[in-house]
Enzyme design. Structure first.
Site, short mmCIF file in Angstrom:
data_model
loop_
_atom_site.label_atom_id
_atom_site.label_comp_id
_atom_site.label_asym_id
_atom_site.label_seq_id
_atom_site.Cartn_x
_atom_site.Cartn_y
_atom_site.Cartn_z
N ILE A 40 33.28 0.59 43.51
CA ILE A 40 32.71 0.42 44.85
C ILE A 40 31.21 0.15 44.77
CG2 ILE A 40 32.36 2.91 45.28
CD1 ILE A 40 33.93 1.89 48.05
N TYR A 88 44.96 16.81 46.10
CA TYR A 88 44.91 15.98 44.89
C TYR A 88 46.24 16.07 44.14
CZ TYR A 88 43.20 14.71 40.16
OH TYR A 88 43.01 14.15 38.93
C1 AKB Z 1 40.13 17.96 38.28
O1 AKB Z 1 39.62 19.03 37.89
O2 AKB Z 1 40.37 17.72 39.47
C2 AKB Z 1 40.50 16.93 37.25
C3 AKB Z 1 41.92 17.05 36.81
C4 AKB Z 1 42.37 18.20 36.00
O3 AKB Z 1 42.71 16.19 37.11
N1 AKB Z 1 39.64 17.02 36.12
#
Ligand code: AKB
Length: 332
Positions: free
Chosen positions: A52, A159
């Site tokens: 980006i 995530y």
């Molecule tokens: C995080 O801490 O979010 C990353 C991962 C473990 O994917 N480093």
């Protein structure tokens, strides 16, 4: 002499195979070093870095660079067509801690970018896709120690949810459309060239910077929080190796467990103190503690070892030594 020979062979091979690579999210922690490694292997002209915004790391002046938003479907397609890309490495993502602060954007970035790239492969505009997953796909009901390749997965972070969904999409596109997508579940990655941003494992990089600059560090995780970790060189090698494995060897099309070492902040501190005896640490756990507590302590990577010959080379001692030696010459 031997390295020069390998370099020439790699260039010749990539010329024959006409591999043309696009790295999306190239300026991040892994992207920066992956770009350099791919330039060495395929030749800088065959590696298109994009992000980006452009970082001023000199690796990005070696190759063509495109300003590219990973959520911009048309932008990615235009870039792929312009450079006649064959392989895409999609490294753009919001990591665990940042994603908790902006869940909707994290979902949009982490999911839509993947679907855009998978669809380009489905439409035969590209041949191969690398997409990183993470140990964050596991949750509090997954086995904590030596977490297996296939097990209970109940991630509690945005995530982790996006990475687990992404894994399902990868396998779906492979099974239903024959898309050649390859993926590994990164643990915390430790490196000295580019800093990580927004992860829960970031303490294991910050600690070295603070140890060298200030002799002290305030850790945002508790002292006994054990997490899987890996040195960047191993992570980059795993990425390139899985992309170069024979298609028949890549039997898992969701994502592979890979592992190197596991340690706690306290254990890391003891190792750092061997080389920097004045270093001290104190602990002020924040919201990232709950994220870390939901993740595995160690990972079983025998499936990757059996399928495409994966094995790590850096243990905690080797990582600490590399980090301190290299950061001392860059920071001091
Ligand atoms: C995080 O801490 O979010 C990353 C991962 C473990 O994917 N480093």
């Amino acid at each position: 002499m031997r390295n020069r020979f390998i370099y020439i062979c790699n260039h010749f091979l990539s010329f024959l195979m006409s591999t043309k690579i696009l790295i999306i999210g190239a300026c991040g922690q892994i992207g920066t070093e992956l770009t350099a490694a791919l330039q060495t292997r395929y030749g800088a002209a065959n590696v298109i870095a994009s992000d980006i915004r452009k970082s001023d790391d000199k690796v990005f002046s070696e190759s063509p660079f495109e300003i590219l938003d990973a959520t911009d479907k048309l932008g990615i397609k235009t870039c792929v067509e312009k450079h006649q890309i064959t392989d895409v490495y999609l490294m753009a993502a919001l990591l665990s801690a940042t994603a908790e602060k902006n869940p909707e954007f994290a979902w949009e970035l982490n999911m839509n970018s993947l679907l855009h790239v998978l669809n380009l492969a489905k439409d035969k505009l590209i041949e191969k896709v690398f997409w990183p997953s993470s140990i964050a796909v596991f949750g509090k009901n997954s086995p904590k120690k030596q977490t297996p390749q296939h097990t209970i997965m109940d991630p509690s972070t945005v995530y982790g949810i996006s990475k687990l969904s992404g894994e399902r999409w990868c396998e779906y596109y492979y099974e239903n459309y024959g898309v050649d997508v390859r993926s590994i579940r990164y643990p915390g990655i430790i490196s000295w060239k580019a800093q990580p941003g927004g992860g829960t494992t970031d303490y294991a990089v910050e600690i070295f910077h603070e140890a060298i600059k200030n002799d002290s560090y305030t850790c945002f995780l508790k002292e006994n929080t054990m997490l899987p970790m890996m040195f960047m060189d191993d992570a980059v090698r795993a990425t390139i190796d899985i992309m170069n494995a024979e298609s028949t060897e890549v039997k898992v099309r969701s994502s592979y467990n890979i592992a190197a070492t596991s340690f706690t902040p306290k254990e890391l501190t003891v190792e750092i103190q061997e080389l920097l005896p004045n270093f001290t640490i104190n602990y002020e756990p924040d919201f990232r503690q709950a994220i870390a507590d939901s993740w595995p302590e160690s990972i079983d990577d025998t499936t990757a070892a059996n399928d495409w010959n994966w094995s790590a080379t850096f243990d905690i001692k080797a990582i600490v030594s590399e980090m301190i030696t290299n950061l001392k010459s860059t920071l001091v």
